[in-house]
Design a protein around this motif. Structure first.
Motif, PDB file in Angstrom:
ATOM      1  N   ASP A  84      -2.767  -9.621  -3.677  1.00 27.64           N
ATOM      2  CA  ASP A  84      -2.717  -8.154  -3.642  1.00 27.64           C
ATOM      3  C   ASP A  84      -1.297  -7.678  -3.922  1.00 27.64           C
ATOM      4  OD1 ASP A  84      -5.425  -7.553  -2.947  1.00 27.64           O
ATOM      5  OD2 ASP A  84      -5.016  -8.087  -0.871  1.00 27.64           O
ATOM      6  N   ASN A  88       0.167  -5.798  -7.248  1.00 30.42           N
ATOM      7  CA  ASN A  88       0.775  -4.477  -7.064  1.00 30.42           C
ATOM      8  C   ASN A  88       2.171  -4.441  -7.684  1.00 30.42           C
ATOM      9  OD1 ASN A  88       0.384  -1.813  -5.633  1.00 30.42           O
ATOM     10  ND2 ASN A  88       2.341  -2.429  -4.750  1.00 30.42           N
ATOM     11  N   SER A 106      -1.109   3.421  -4.936  1.00 30.10           N
ATOM     12  CA  SER A 106      -1.904   2.198  -4.823  1.00 30.10           C
ATOM     13  C   SER A 106      -2.437   2.041  -3.408  1.00 30.10           C
ATOM     14  CB  SER A 106      -1.029   0.992  -5.181  1.00 30.10           C
ATOM     15  OG  SER A 106      -1.580  -0.218  -4.707  1.00 30.10           O
ATOM     16  N   GLU A 108      -2.234  -0.527  -1.816  1.00 31.32           N
ATOM     17  CA  GLU A 108      -1.313  -1.409  -1.108  1.00 31.32           C
ATOM     18  C   GLU A 108      -0.033  -0.704  -0.666  1.00 31.32           C
ATOM     19  OE1 GLU A 108      -2.622  -4.121  -0.303  1.00 31.32           O
ATOM     20  OE2 GLU A 108      -4.302  -3.916  -1.689  1.00 31.32           O
ATOM     21  N   ASP A 129      -6.040   0.297  -7.791  1.00 32.10           N
ATOM     22  CA  ASP A 129      -6.224  -0.764  -6.805  1.00 32.10           C
ATOM     23  C   ASP A 129      -5.900  -2.051  -7.551  1.00 32.10           C
ATOM     24  OD1 ASP A 129      -6.986  -2.638  -4.964  1.00 32.10           O
ATOM     25  OD2 ASP A 129      -8.969  -1.788  -4.568  1.00 32.10           O
ATOM     26  N   PRO A 130      -4.781  -2.695  -7.238  1.00 34.78           N
ATOM     27  CA  PRO A 130      -4.336  -3.834  -8.058  1.00 34.78           C
ATOM     28  C   PRO A 130      -5.316  -4.999  -8.080  1.00 34.78           C
ATOM     29  CG  PRO A 130      -3.014  -3.628  -6.060  1.00 34.78           C
ATOM     30  CD  PRO A 130      -3.843  -2.395  -6.146  1.00 34.78           C
ATOM     31  N   SER A 145      -9.268  -5.110 -11.166  1.00 38.66           N
ATOM     32  CA  SER A 145      -8.282  -4.040 -10.976  1.00 38.66           C
ATOM     33  C   SER A 145      -8.939  -2.729 -11.399  1.00 38.66           C
ATOM     34  CB  SER A 145      -7.030  -4.276 -11.830  1.00 38.66           C
ATOM     35  OG  SER A 145      -6.401  -5.498 -11.516  1.00 38.66           O
TER      36      SER A 145
END
Length: 246
Positions: A84, A88, A106, A108, A129-130, A145
């Motif tokens: 994750d 990111n 994001s 994250e 959202d990576p 992703s």
């Protein structure tokens, strides 16, 4: 001594034109305007991030410190995987060099990430959202992703990025990348939904399907029914309906 004939390598012509992502964007917009060039450049940056993440995932089981958890929890209350954070950071690094994106938001990161050197001219924001489904990585299942591109509204002088909470129709592009047996990039800029597949030998995403649509009826549905009792009643009613009409 008899000579052994070398096996022939038969070259096959591609059944379709090798249409790249940037070329497809220009064709869809039917323009070479500055905005069209911006959008093509943004999509190419997303493609670059996807290639880097795809390469990392393909070797994840062979590298130290790639799999497993970081011990942190993201804004959604989910345990953060090492991939994750890597993914990111890839998106941040790739778009720092774009000159077009001022802000990234994001799952994250608790707050949007600003790129000050881009902000004087960069009027776009990337929401993403990576790695969606990162809990699948350790068992070698598909992950993806997800991304959305929007134009900045106002000056955002207080750095609160309030304009990110816009209606979906204000997106100028959206899509996802699926990392599986092949890496696929699916996107829309309002002119249909199109699929590109990464050709590792070329290092390019090549158009593989154009104007895809969800069929009116299908024999398969997919959902995580382990969360059935956490859903709203209307969603549970729909799943019950699907069960009865398979």
């Amino acid at each position: 001594m008899a000579e052994v004939a070398e096996p022939r390598t038969q070259e096959r012509a591609l059944d379709r034109d090798c249409k790249t992502l940037s070329r497809h964007v220009f064709e869809q917009l039917q323009s070479f305007s500055m905005e069209a060039q911006d959008l093509s450049a943004l999509m190419n940056r997303i493609a670059l991030a996807a290639k880097l993440i795809s390469q990392r995932l393909s070797r994840a089981g062979l590298m130290e410190g790639v799999l497993g958890f970081t011990g942190e929890v993201n804004v959604q209350g989910e345990s953060v995987k090492r991939m994750d954070l890597y993914a990111n950071d890839v998106f941040i690094s790739v778009f720092k060099q774009s000159g077009l994106v001022c802000r990234l938001a994001s799952e994250e990161m608790e707050k949007p990430y600003y790129i000050p050197e881009n902000c004087p001219i960069g009027r776009y924001t990337l929401l993403y959202d990576p790695i969606d489904g990162s809990s699948n990585i350790d068992t070698n299942l598909n992950v993806g992703s997800i991304f959305s591109i929007r134009k900045q509204e106002g000056e955002d002088l207080d750095g609160e990025a309030r304009d990110l909470l816009q209606n979906g129709h204000k997106q100028i592009a959206a899509g996802y990348v699926l990392y599986g047996p092949s890496t696929m990039l699916v996107y829309s800029i309002g002119t249909g939904v199109h699929v590109f597949t990464l050709d590792p030998s070329l290092g390019e995403f090549i158009l593989s399907k154009e104007n895809i649509k969800v069929p009116e009826h299908g024999p398969v549905y997919s959902t995580n029914e382990g969360n059935f009792w956490q859903w709203e009643e209307s969603i549970r009613d729909y799943i019950r309906y699907v069960h009865r009409h398979e």
